[in-house]
Design a protein around this motif. Structure first.
Motif, short mmCIF file in Angstrom:
data_model
loop_
_atom_site.label_atom_id
_atom_site.label_comp_id
_atom_site.label_asym_id
_atom_site.label_seq_id
_atom_site.Cartn_x
_atom_site.Cartn_y
_atom_site.Cartn_z
N LYS A 329 0.83 -1.20 0.00
CA LYS A 329 0.00 0.00 0.00
C LYS A 329 0.87 1.26 0.00
CE LYS A 329 -4.11 -1.81 2.35
NZ LYS A 329 -5.05 -1.60 3.48
N ASP A 330 0.21 2.39 -0.13
CA ASP A 330 0.89 3.68 -0.03
C ASP A 330 1.36 3.85 1.41
OD1 ASP A 330 1.35 6.49 0.47
OD2 ASP A 330 0.40 6.89 -1.46
N ILE A 331 2.67 3.86 1.62
CA ILE A 331 3.22 3.91 2.97
C ILE A 331 2.84 5.21 3.67
CG2 ILE A 331 5.34 4.02 4.30
CD1 ILE A 331 4.57 1.23 3.45
N GLY A 332 2.80 6.31 2.93
CA GLY A 332 2.39 7.57 3.54
C GLY A 332 1.00 7.49 4.12
N VAL A 333 0.08 6.88 3.39
CA VAL A 333 -1.29 6.72 3.87
C VAL A 333 -1.31 5.77 5.06
CG1 VAL A 333 -3.59 5.88 3.28
CG2 VAL A 333 -2.29 7.22 1.62
N GLU A 334 -0.52 4.70 4.99
CA GLU A 334 -0.47 3.73 6.08
C GLU A 334 -0.02 4.42 7.38
OE1 GLU A 334 -0.52 -0.41 5.76
OE2 GLU A 334 -2.17 0.92 5.23
N VAL A 335 1.01 5.25 7.29
CA VAL A 335 1.51 5.94 8.48
C VAL A 335 0.46 6.91 9.01
CG1 VAL A 335 3.27 7.53 9.34
CG2 VAL A 335 3.92 5.63 7.84
N GLU A 336 -0.22 7.61 8.11
CA GLU A 336 -1.27 8.54 8.54
C GLU A 336 -2.38 7.80 9.27
OE1 GLU A 336 -2.66 10.57 5.12
OE2 GLU A 336 -0.85 11.80 4.87
N GLN A 337 -2.61 6.55 8.93
CA GLN A 337 -3.65 5.75 9.57
C GLN A 337 -3.15 5.05 10.83
OE1 GLN A 337 -4.99 3.17 6.41
NE2 GLN A 337 -6.24 4.77 5.46
N GLY A 338 -1.94 5.38 11.25
CA GLY A 338 -1.43 4.88 12.52
C GLY A 338 -0.65 3.59 12.45
N ARG A 339 -0.34 3.12 11.23
CA ARG A 339 0.43 1.90 11.11
C ARG A 339 1.92 2.25 11.08
NH1 ARG A 339 -3.23 -1.85 10.80
NH2 ARG A 339 -1.76 -3.52 10.41
N SER A 340 2.75 1.26 11.40
CA SER A 340 4.17 1.55 11.65
C SER A 340 5.07 0.91 10.60
CB SER A 340 4.57 1.02 13.03
OG SER A 340 5.96 1.12 13.23
N ILE A 341 6.15 1.62 10.26
CA ILE A 341 7.17 1.07 9.37
C ILE A 341 8.42 0.69 10.16
CG2 ILE A 341 6.35 2.37 7.37
CD1 ILE A 341 8.67 4.31 7.81
N GLY A 342 8.36 0.85 11.48
CA GLY A 342 9.53 0.54 12.31
C GLY A 342 9.54 -0.91 12.73
N ASN A 343 10.48 -1.22 13.61
CA ASN A 343 10.62 -2.58 14.14
C ASN A 343 10.94 -2.44 15.63
OD1 ASN A 343 11.00 -5.26 14.63
ND2 ASN A 343 12.63 -5.55 13.14
N THR A 344 9.89 -2.30 16.44
CA THR A 344 10.06 -1.97 17.85
C THR A 344 10.84 -3.02 18.62
OG1 THR A 344 7.88 -2.94 18.32
CG2 THR A 344 7.96 -0.58 17.92
N ALA A 345 10.79 -4.28 18.18
CA ALA A 345 11.52 -5.33 18.89
C ALA A 345 13.02 -5.12 18.85
CB ALA A 345 11.18 -6.70 18.30
N VAL A 346 13.49 -4.30 17.91
CA VAL A 346 14.92 -4.04 17.75
C VAL A 346 15.28 -2.61 18.13
CG1 VAL A 346 16.74 -3.82 16.01
CG2 VAL A 346 15.27 -5.82 16.01
N THR A 347 14.38 -1.68 17.82
CA THR A 347 14.74 -0.26 17.92
C THR A 347 14.28 0.43 19.19
OG1 THR A 347 12.71 0.43 16.78
CG2 THR A 347 14.63 -0.08 15.40
#
Length: 647
Positions: A329-347
């Motif tokens: 999907k469009d990552i910009g839209v995904e982030v606006e909808q509250g979804r994450s592109i990070g990896n919290t288990a590592v970062t």
């Protein structure tokens, strides 16, 4: 007399003509000399330079792109791969003149510019096999349905389901533009049919990066951008080797823009990118990710993450988090909808709470300052390093065994044992467990966590560290602590790469990381047995641990619950209402196969919607599925019941 005068005039005219002819010849000679001189100047003096300039004007270097390497899971299932497609493009600033020239030469077989552009816009959707969104507009009374132009959610290619013929026509008419992309991600055969039907359009090669599993594992795998460069995740971490090296060739272009036949030279073949086999199990990743999403929703948590490691090799089998963005999907839209592109288990580091008490247990057993069955008189509170510390529940003096101190998660009892271990020794074992340093896993943005150096310890430091506060770690680091205990005391740095395959097809196994011995095998086995008390059930509650919901029937499970107060950003002090809820455990405890770490951020209910805030039921769900999937044989029955409370 008249005859003589006429002869004189004739002689004068002849002389004038002769003089004029001489001047003309002289001027002609001068012009000829100038032309010869100019030709000599061009040929002999500036000729090589002009020839080089002309060659530069007609010479073009074309890039032959390398194919990006594929990414697979441990069983060869595709996680990311590249498929060749086409973009349909046009040069609007020259389009009208091109159509006019064709119509002038073949008036019966071609159209005027405006009808021709209208025909292109009208036929293009059908030629590439998608819907015309403007037909939808007309059917719905001028309103385009939401989602008609959206990219497919779970499909691999980001191919549009519809395009607007009106927008196509606007691009064709835009004579101020030198280049427009009419549509991307077109099948090569369909693109060839488009160009054959409309030669004024161009089909340009475009590589589509496919993510066939959608959001599953996307926090680990990552995504590439339109420029083909990795944006996050493994795609970014190994971008240089995944990309490969582009090739190229030099050709001469005629005035009409067509390559001159036979002019190709200086050809360099592209070198495709390296492909990687990751340690992930995509089926387990899917299952854990779904269970985690459900647990976060049921508990009302702000988020959560889970890691599953191979107990012996340290390989990452699963690394999941809630709210992962879908790379299709469009990552910009995904982030606006509250979804994450990070990896919290590592970062993202956090305070682990009582889960970290296993470090104190390991140090105490390793140094021989206690035994599992030693009985301690544990008061309700203790003053440690100038700080008053209480247990999570009010009580008077209790007679807990060492096993019971950890099974009941007594802060006071844990600090009593830590005092026997000593501050210097405790600082050393924190380092031996890998805390305060990155694990070295092959993913970007890894945190080292935060552990104060021994020189920085203040009066209250030693009252916090042994019970899992005053330090921060990633979920991967926290899970790695239990991997050390599961692997008979040897810490193996976690890894995500299992093997790589070069463009020529040579497969190279990733080197196994060198293990670090933290405690003896005997100590590790003893600690595993002690921490089985955490999941022990007792109808009377006397010999019951804090996490019986983590138990898996037929298997011996060792683990630890944790609750860590979050720091209030406004006051800088620990909050009394916001917590990290954690659990880490080993399955089976008698013959370890899996190590599972879980973190929930501020849950308000249980992971199944029940009362309480324990992550133990989620551990049960993940462990039960993993043990079943890998056909792990049941554990031999344990002898008797562990003694926690000696009364």
């Amino acid at each position: 007399m008249r005859a003589a005068g006429g002869g004189a005039r004739m002689a004068t005219t002849a002389a004038d003509f002769a003089r004029r002819r001489t001047w003309v010849q002289l001027v002609g000679l001068l012009i000829a000399l100038a032309v010869v001189a100019r030709l000599g100047w061009v040929q002999l003096i500036v000729g090589p330079e002009l020839s080089a300039l002309a060659a530069q004007q007609r010479t073009v270097t074309l890039v032959d792109p390398a194919r990006r390497g594929a990414i697979e899971d441990r069983s060869g299932n595709a996680l990311a791969f590249t498929m060749e497609a086409r973009s349909i493009t046009v040069h609007p600033n020259t389009l009208r003149s091109y159509i006019e020239d064709r119509h002038r030469l073949w008036p019966e077989d071609t159209e005027e510019p405006e009808p021709r552009m209208e025909r292109i816009a009208e036929e293009l959707p059908g030629l590439i096999g998608v819907r015309d969104l403007d037909e939808i507009d007309r059917r719905t009374g001028g309103r385009r349905r939401v989602g008609d132009a959206a990219e497919r959610v779970e499909g691999a290619a980001a191919v549009p389901e519809g395009i607007s013929s009106r927008e196509i026509l606007d691009k064709l008419r835009n004579e101020e533009s030198t280049y427009e992309v009419l549509v991307r991600n077109v099948d090569p055969d369909k693109a060839a049919a488009v160009v054959e039907r409309f030669p004024e359009l161009v089909a340009e090669r475009q590589d589509i990066r496919q993510y066939p599993n959608g959001a599953v594992g996307a926090n680990v795998i990552g995504k590439i951008g339109m420029d083909g460069v990795g944006q996050f995740g493994f795609e970014a971490a190994r971008d240089a080797t995944l990309q490969g090296v582009n090739g190229g060739r030099t050709v001469d272009i005629a005035a009409n823009g067509i390559a001159i036949p036979g002019s190709t030279r200086d050809r360099v073949a592209p070198v495709d990118g390296t492909s990687y086999e990751l340690t992930l199990d995509v089926d387990m990743q899917y299952q854990v990710q779904q269970q985690l999403e459900q647990a976060v929703a049921n508990s009302g948590a702000a988020g959560g993450s889970a890691v599953v490691l191979d107990a012996r090799s340290g390989e990452v089998l699963t690394m999941a988090q809630s709210g992962t963005a879908n790379p299709n999907k469009d990552i910009g839209v995904e982030v606006e909808q509250g979804r994450s592109i990070g990896n919290t288990a590592v970062t993202s580091p956090f305070e682990p709470g009582s889960v970290a008490k296993v470090i104190t247990a390991a140090a105490a057993i390793e140094d021989g300052v206690t035994t599992p069955d030693e009985v301690h008189t544990v008061p309700g509170s203790i003053r440690m390093a100038g700080v008053e510390v209480s247990d999570a529940w009010q009580h008077g003096e209790e007679r807990f065994t060492t096993t019971g101190i950890f099974g009941k998660s007594s802060n006071v009892g844990t600090l009593m044992l830590a005092d026997r271990v000593g501050q210097d020794r405790f600082a050393r074992i924190l380092t031996a467990f890998g805390l305060g340093q990155p694990t070295g896993v092959e993913l970007p943005g890894e945190t080292a966590g935060l552990v104060p150096s021994r020189q920085q310890w203040s009066g209250g430091t030693f009252a916090n560290l042994p019970i899992g506060q005053g330090m921060a770690m990633s979920l991967l680091q926290m899970t790695g602590i239990y991997q050390t205990i599961a692997n008979d005391g040897v810490r193996v740095p976690p890894r995500i790469i299992r093997a790589s395959t070069a463009p020529g097809g040579d497969r190279v196994e990733a080197p196994e990381p060198e293990g670090v011995t933290v405690v003896s095998p005997e100590t590790a086995r003893t600690v595993r047995e002690m921490f089985e008390a955490v999941v022990q059930d007792d109808p009377t509650g006397v010999q019951q641990g804090t996490g019986p919901q983590a138990a898996v029937p037929g298997y011996r499970i060792a683990g630890k619950t944790g609750t860590a107060q979050k720091v209030d950003e406004d006051t800088g002090a620990y909050s009394n209402s916001r917590y990290y809820i954690t659990f880490a455990g080993i399955a089976p405890a008698d013959d370890p196969r899996f190590v599972i770490g879980i973190m929930l951020d501020e849950p308000v209910r249980g992971v199944h919607g029940e009362g309480g805030q324990s992550a133990a039921p989620l551990f049960h769900d993940i462990a039960a599925w993993a043990l079943d999937r890998y056909n792990v044989p049941p554990s031999p029955p344990a002898e008797g019941r562990l003694l926690l409370d000696a009364g």
